[in-house]
Write a protein that holds these residues in place. Structure first.
Motif, PDB file in Angstrom:
ATOM      1  N   VAL A   1      35.527  37.215  46.566  1.00 24.34           N
ATOM      2  CA  VAL A   1      36.122  38.618  45.965  1.00 24.34           C
ATOM      3  C   VAL A   1      35.714  39.717  46.720  1.00 24.34           C
ATOM      4  CG1 VAL A   1      36.521  39.953  44.061  1.00 24.34           C
ATOM      5  CG2 VAL A   1      36.131  37.240  43.822  1.00 24.34           C
ATOM      6  N   LEU A   2      36.680  40.354  47.654  1.00 20.32           N
ATOM      7  CA  LEU A   2      36.162  41.517  48.374  1.00 20.32           C
ATOM      8  C   LEU A   2      35.784  42.750  47.534  1.00 20.32           C
ATOM      9  CD1 LEU A   2      39.114  41.064  51.047  1.00 20.32           C
ATOM     10  CD2 LEU A   2      36.685  40.542  51.279  1.00 20.32           C
TER      11      LEU A   2
ATOM     12  N   GLY B   1      32.460  42.808  47.516  1.00 20.82           N
ATOM     13  CA  GLY B   1      31.263  42.637  47.345  1.00 20.82           C
ATOM     14  C   GLY B   1      30.664  41.356  47.795  1.00 20.82           C
TER      15      GLY B   1
ATOM     16  N   GLU C   1      31.329  35.174  43.841  1.00 17.74           N
ATOM     17  CA  GLU C   1      31.176  36.589  43.559  1.00 17.74           C
ATOM     18  C   GLU C   1      29.653  37.168  43.715  1.00 17.74           C
ATOM     19  OE1 GLU C   1      32.428  39.466  43.135  1.00 17.74           O
ATOM     20  OE2 GLU C   1      33.936  39.521  41.639  1.00 17.74           O
ATOM     21  N   ASP C   2      29.433  38.426  44.094  1.00 19.70           N
ATOM     22  CA  ASP C   2      28.073  39.067  44.047  1.00 19.70           C
ATOM     23  C   ASP C   2      27.498  39.209  42.811  1.00 19.70           C
ATOM     24  OD1 ASP C   2      30.400  40.802  43.764  1.00 19.70           O
ATOM     25  OD2 ASP C   2      28.986  42.281  44.843  1.00 19.70           O
TER      26      ASP C   2
HETATM   27 MN    MN Z   1      33.422  42.780  43.658  1.00 28.62          MN
END
Ligand code: MN
Ligand code: PRP
Ligand code: MG
Length: 181
Positions: free
Chosen positions: A43-44, A46, A101-102
């Protein structure tokens, strides 16, 4: 010279802490998927750092694709509004999808993304996040892989931004008040 790290109040996870969590996550994922191919969906923007390190720590066959969604804007609060800025290139039919995800904050982004991807006919959809803030949750989501649970503070670094900055730190920390006040 002004070092970007001088804007950090305290460090939550050092570079070494992060790499250790990533290694543990990768070992669990390899064991669970038992050699099945995995489609990692980052997911861009992050998740770029987690994706890069997690993908290299995995021994399974993986492919990578990216989605860009946004919930924060440029502030420090989740708006709850999820926008698709870039969709996947990959057809998910029959694939084992692992969303990377981050951080999971309110959970609104992931909750929406998970059901969106589940509607595309994949064999499975799971979530791997480096960080999670349990106290900030606004929706319940089932997250199989969590690197570290952290307190409900605004954090930056290792992909996490404040107004698009600080993503390049190799550790995670809280932002000093002087930066945003
Ligand atoms: Mn994000
Ligand atoms: C941040 C973070 C997660 C999401 C978590 O992304 O990287 O994707 O917010 O928040 P939530 O659980 O409250 O939905 P952001 O929208 O800031 O975009 P970015 O990754 O480009 O920084
Ligand atoms: Mg952000």
């Amino acid at each position: 010279t002004q070092d970007v790290a001088s804007d950090i109040e305290h460090v939550l996870l050092t570079k070494e802490d992060i790499q250790e969590r990533i290694k543990d996550l990768a070992a669990r994922i390899d064991a669970d998927y038992e050699g099945r191919d995995i489609l990692l969906v980052g997911v861009l923007k992050g998740a770029v750092m987690v994706m890069a390190d997690l993908a290299r720590a995995l021994h399974s066959h993986v492919t990578m694709d990216w989605m860009a969604v946004s919930s924060y804007g440029s502030g420090t609060q989740s708006s709850g509004v999820v926008r698709i800025l870039k969709d996947l290139d990959t057809d998910l039919m029959g694939k084992h999808v692992l969303i990377v995800e981050d951080i999971i904050d309110s959970g609104l982004t992931l909750s929406w993304l998970q059901s969106n991807l589940r509607s595309r006919g994949p064999a499975s959809v799971e979530i791997c996040t480096l960080l999670r803030k349990p106290e900030a949750a606004k929706v319940e989501i089932d997250v199989k892989y969590v690197g570290e649970e952290i307190p409900n503070e605004f954090v930056v670094g290792y992909g996490l931004d404040f107004a698009e900055k600080y993503r390049n730190l190799d550790f995670v920390g809280t932002l000093a008040r002087h930066v945003y006040e």
